[in-house]
Scaffold this motif. Structure first.
Motif, PDB file in Angstrom:
ATOM      1  N   GLU A 131      47.989 -67.458  16.062  1.00 37.19           N
ATOM      2  CA  GLU A 131      47.656 -68.021  14.753  1.00 37.19           C
ATOM      3  C   GLU A 131      46.632 -67.120  14.075  1.00 37.19           C
ATOM      4  OE1 GLU A 131      45.409 -72.000  12.966  1.00 37.19           O
ATOM      5  OE2 GLU A 131      46.122 -71.999  15.039  1.00 37.19           O
ATOM      6  N   MET A 132      46.908 -66.747  12.809  1.00 36.39           N
ATOM      7  CA  MET A 132      45.991 -65.903  12.049  1.00 36.39           C
ATOM      8  C   MET A 132      45.764 -66.501  10.668  1.00 36.39           C
ATOM      9  SD  MET A 132      47.414 -62.054  12.746  1.00 36.39           S
ATOM     10  CE  MET A 132      49.075 -62.459  12.243  1.00 36.39           C
ATOM     11  N   HIS A 133      44.581 -66.289  10.149  1.00 37.58           N
ATOM     12  CA  HIS A 133      44.249 -66.698   8.783  1.00 37.58           C
ATOM     13  C   HIS A 133      43.893 -65.429   8.013  1.00 37.58           C
ATOM     14  CE1 HIS A 133      44.145 -70.952   9.918  1.00 37.58           C
ATOM     15  NE2 HIS A 133      43.713 -70.469  11.061  1.00 37.58           N
ATOM     16  N   LEU A 134      44.660 -65.155   6.973  1.00 39.12           N
ATOM     17  CA  LEU A 134      44.440 -63.943   6.179  1.00 39.12           C
ATOM     18  C   LEU A 134      44.002 -64.312   4.771  1.00 39.12           C
ATOM     19  CD1 LEU A 134      47.656 -62.010   7.191  1.00 39.12           C
ATOM     20  CD2 LEU A 134      45.338 -61.281   7.683  1.00 39.12           C
ATOM     21  N   PRO A 135      42.891 -63.748   4.297  1.00 38.60           N
ATOM     22  CA  PRO A 135      42.483 -63.959   2.907  1.00 38.60           C
ATOM     23  C   PRO A 135      43.447 -63.244   1.955  1.00 38.60           C
ATOM     24  CG  PRO A 135      40.664 -63.088   4.237  1.00 38.60           C
ATOM     25  CD  PRO A 135      41.905 -62.973   5.056  1.00 38.60           C
ATOM     26  N   ALA A 136      43.469 -63.657   0.716  1.00 37.36           N
ATOM     27  CA  ALA A 136      44.311 -63.024  -0.299  1.00 37.36           C
ATOM     28  C   ALA A 136      44.053 -61.522  -0.340  1.00 37.36           C
ATOM     29  CB  ALA A 136      44.041 -63.650  -1.671  1.00 37.36           C
ATOM     30  N   GLY A 137      45.135 -60.749  -0.431  1.00 39.82           N
ATOM     31  CA  GLY A 137      45.026 -59.302  -0.547  1.00 39.82           C
ATOM     32  C   GLY A 137      44.926 -58.569   0.773  1.00 39.82           C
ATOM     33  N   HIS A 138      44.819 -59.266   1.884  1.00 39.49           N
ATOM     34  CA  HIS A 138      44.722 -58.637   3.197  1.00 39.49           C
ATOM     35  C   HIS A 138      46.089 -58.676   3.877  1.00 39.49           C
ATOM     36  CE1 HIS A 138      40.500 -59.139   2.311  1.00 39.49           C
ATOM     37  NE2 HIS A 138      40.253 -58.255   3.251  1.00 39.49           N
ATOM     38  N   PHE A 139      46.248 -57.859   4.926  1.00 37.29           N
ATOM     39  CA  PHE A 139      47.544 -57.791   5.591  1.00 37.29           C
ATOM     40  C   PHE A 139      47.394 -57.682   7.103  1.00 37.29           C
ATOM     41  CE2 PHE A 139      46.221 -53.514   4.551  1.00 37.29           C
ATOM     42  CZ  PHE A 139      46.502 -52.789   5.709  1.00 37.29           C
ATOM     43  N   ALA A 140      48.450 -58.095   7.786  1.00 38.81           N
ATOM     44  CA  ALA A 140      48.579 -57.859   9.225  1.00 38.81           C
ATOM     45  C   ALA A 140      49.286 -56.512   9.357  1.00 38.81           C
ATOM     46  CB  ALA A 140      49.394 -58.969   9.880  1.00 38.81           C
ATOM     47  N   VAL A 141      48.733 -55.613  10.127  1.00 45.53           N
ATOM     48  CA  VAL A 141      49.220 -54.238  10.200  1.00 45.53           C
ATOM     49  C   VAL A 141      50.667 -54.145  10.677  1.00 45.53           C
ATOM     50  CG1 VAL A 141      46.936 -53.235  10.511  1.00 45.53           C
ATOM     51  CG2 VAL A 141      48.266 -53.906  12.515  1.00 45.53           C
ATOM     52  N   THR A 142      51.309 -53.047  10.297  1.00 45.73           N
ATOM     53  CA  THR A 142      52.688 -52.798  10.678  1.00 45.73           C
ATOM     54  C   THR A 142      52.801 -52.665  12.190  1.00 45.73           C
ATOM     55  OG1 THR A 142      53.049 -51.628   8.598  1.00 45.73           O
ATOM     56  CG2 THR A 142      54.638 -51.218  10.358  1.00 45.73           C
ATOM     57  N   HIS A 143      53.799 -53.357  12.741  1.00 46.25           N
ATOM     58  CA  HIS A 143      54.065 -53.296  14.169  1.00 46.25           C
ATOM     59  C   HIS A 143      55.516 -53.721  14.404  1.00 46.25           C
ATOM     60  CE1 HIS A 143      52.990 -57.469  13.364  1.00 46.25           C
ATOM     61  NE2 HIS A 143      53.660 -57.801  14.453  1.00 46.25           N
ATOM     62  N   LYS A 144      55.966 -53.650  15.656  1.00 51.69           N
ATOM     63  CA  LYS A 144      57.315 -54.072  16.001  1.00 51.69           C
ATOM     64  C   LYS A 144      57.321 -54.645  17.417  1.00 51.69           C
ATOM     65  CE  LYS A 144      58.607 -49.383  17.333  1.00 51.69           C
ATOM     66  NZ  LYS A 144      59.506 -48.265  17.089  1.00 51.69           N
ATOM     67  N   HIS A 145      58.453 -55.273  17.745  1.00 51.90           N
ATOM     68  CA  HIS A 145      58.606 -55.913  19.059  1.00 51.90           C
ATOM     69  C   HIS A 145      59.920 -55.462  19.691  1.00 51.90           C
ATOM     70  CE1 HIS A 145      55.277 -58.539  17.946  1.00 51.90           C
ATOM     71  NE2 HIS A 145      55.853 -58.624  16.766  1.00 51.90           N
ATOM     72  N   LYS A 146      60.019 -55.603  21.013  1.00 53.50           N
ATOM     73  CA  LYS A 146      61.212 -55.196  21.749  1.00 53.50           C
ATOM     74  C   LYS A 146      62.290 -56.274  21.734  1.00 53.50           C
ATOM     75  CE  LYS A 146      58.469 -52.471  24.955  1.00 53.50           C
ATOM     76  NZ  LYS A 146      58.000 -52.350  26.335  1.00 53.50           N
ATOM     77  N   TYR A 147      62.078 -57.356  21.018  1.00 55.47           N
ATOM     78  CA  TYR A 147      62.991 -58.499  20.995  1.00 55.47           C
ATOM     79  C   TYR A 147      62.836 -59.232  19.667  1.00 55.47           C
ATOM     80  CZ  TYR A 147      58.472 -60.299  22.268  1.00 55.47           C
ATOM     81  OH  TYR A 147      57.123 -60.550  22.275  1.00 55.47           O
ATOM     82  N   ASP A 148      63.820 -60.070  19.326  1.00 56.30           N
ATOM     83  CA  ASP A 148      63.715 -60.917  18.136  1.00 56.30           C
ATOM     84  C   ASP A 148      62.581 -61.923  18.343  1.00 56.30           C
ATOM     85  OD1 ASP A 148      66.082 -59.637  17.499  1.00 56.30           O
ATOM     86  OD2 ASP A 148      67.322 -61.442  17.601  1.00 56.30           O
ATOM     87  N   HIS A 149      61.910 -62.287  17.266  1.00 53.79           N
ATOM     88  CA  HIS A 149      60.925 -63.367  17.363  1.00 53.79           C
ATOM     89  C   HIS A 149      60.823 -64.089  16.022  1.00 53.79           C
ATOM     90  CE1 HIS A 149      58.062 -60.765  15.265  1.00 53.79           C
ATOM     91  NE2 HIS A 149      57.224 -61.763  15.200  1.00 53.79           N
ATOM     92  N   ILE A 150      60.282 -65.287  16.080  1.00 58.36           N
ATOM     93  CA  ILE A 150      60.120 -66.108  14.881  1.00 58.36           C
ATOM     94  C   ILE A 150      58.656 -66.097  14.468  1.00 58.36           C
ATOM     95  CG2 ILE A 150      60.169 -68.479  13.996  1.00 58.36           C
ATOM     96  CD1 ILE A 150      62.611 -68.953  15.721  1.00 58.36           C
ATOM     97  N   SER A 151      58.444 -65.970  13.170  1.00 64.15           N
ATOM     98  CA  SER A 151      57.118 -66.145  12.597  1.00 64.15           C
ATOM     99  C   SER A 151      57.179 -67.325  11.644  1.00 64.15           C
ATOM    100  CB  SER A 151      56.669 -64.899  11.852  1.00 64.15           C
ATOM    101  OG  SER A 151      56.410 -63.850  12.749  1.00 64.15           O
ATOM    102  N   MET A 152      56.028 -67.939  11.432  1.00 62.39           N
ATOM    103  CA  MET A 152      55.976 -69.075  10.526  1.00 62.39           C
ATOM    104  C   MET A 152      54.815 -68.901   9.561  1.00 62.39           C
ATOM    105  SD  MET A 152      55.552 -73.172  11.193  1.00 62.39           S
ATOM    106  CE  MET A 152      53.818 -73.139  11.574  1.00 62.39           C
ATOM    107  N   LEU A 153      55.139 -68.992   8.275  1.00 59.06           N
ATOM    108  CA  LEU A 153      54.106 -69.056   7.245  1.00 59.06           C
ATOM    109  C   LEU A 153      53.795 -70.535   7.073  1.00 59.06           C
ATOM    110  CD1 LEU A 153      52.348 -67.781   5.039  1.00 59.06           C
ATOM    111  CD2 LEU A 153      54.337 -67.965   3.512  1.00 59.06           C
TER     112      LEU A 153
END
Length: 104
Positions: A21-43
């Motif tokens: 779980e992450m909380h991001l302020p407006a204008g900020h981002f979670a850095v580019t990354h990838k995974h070895k498998y499919d996964h679900i994210s939820m906004l």
């Protein structure tokens, strides 16, 4: 913009599942990354732009997003957001979890 901010990260574990779980302020981002498998994210809260490869899609909470295996992705908070990444893993050590779920 992603200065040293506190993302108020919380780790949730349950029977082979991990949710970050992450909380991001407006204008900020979670850095580019990838995974070895499919996964679900939820906004869970807010509005975010999710960039997968060269494609940007805007989501309004609540939204579930499927990220396919090997796709580089990042999340930009349009306004303040709460974001969850959900992974299948038996790892429960928060010091090791990113090494398990993020592909190099």
């Amino acid at each position: 913009m992603n200065m040293d901010i506190d993302l108020l990260i919380k780790h949730h574990f349950s029977a082979g599942l991990y949710a970050k779980e992450m909380h991001l302020p407006a204008g900020h981002f979670a850095v580019t990354h990838k995974h070895k498998y499919d996964h679900i994210s939820m906004l869970y809260r807010g509005i975010a732009i999710v960039k997968v490869g060269d494609v940007e899609t805007e989501y309004v909470a609540p939204a579930f997003i499927l990220i396919k295996e090997g796709q580089e992705h990042e999340v930009l908070a349009v306004d303040e957001i709460t974001w969850f990444c959900v992974h299948e893993t038996d790892e429960v050590d928060v010091e090791k979890i990113d090494k398990v779920v993020i592909a190099s």
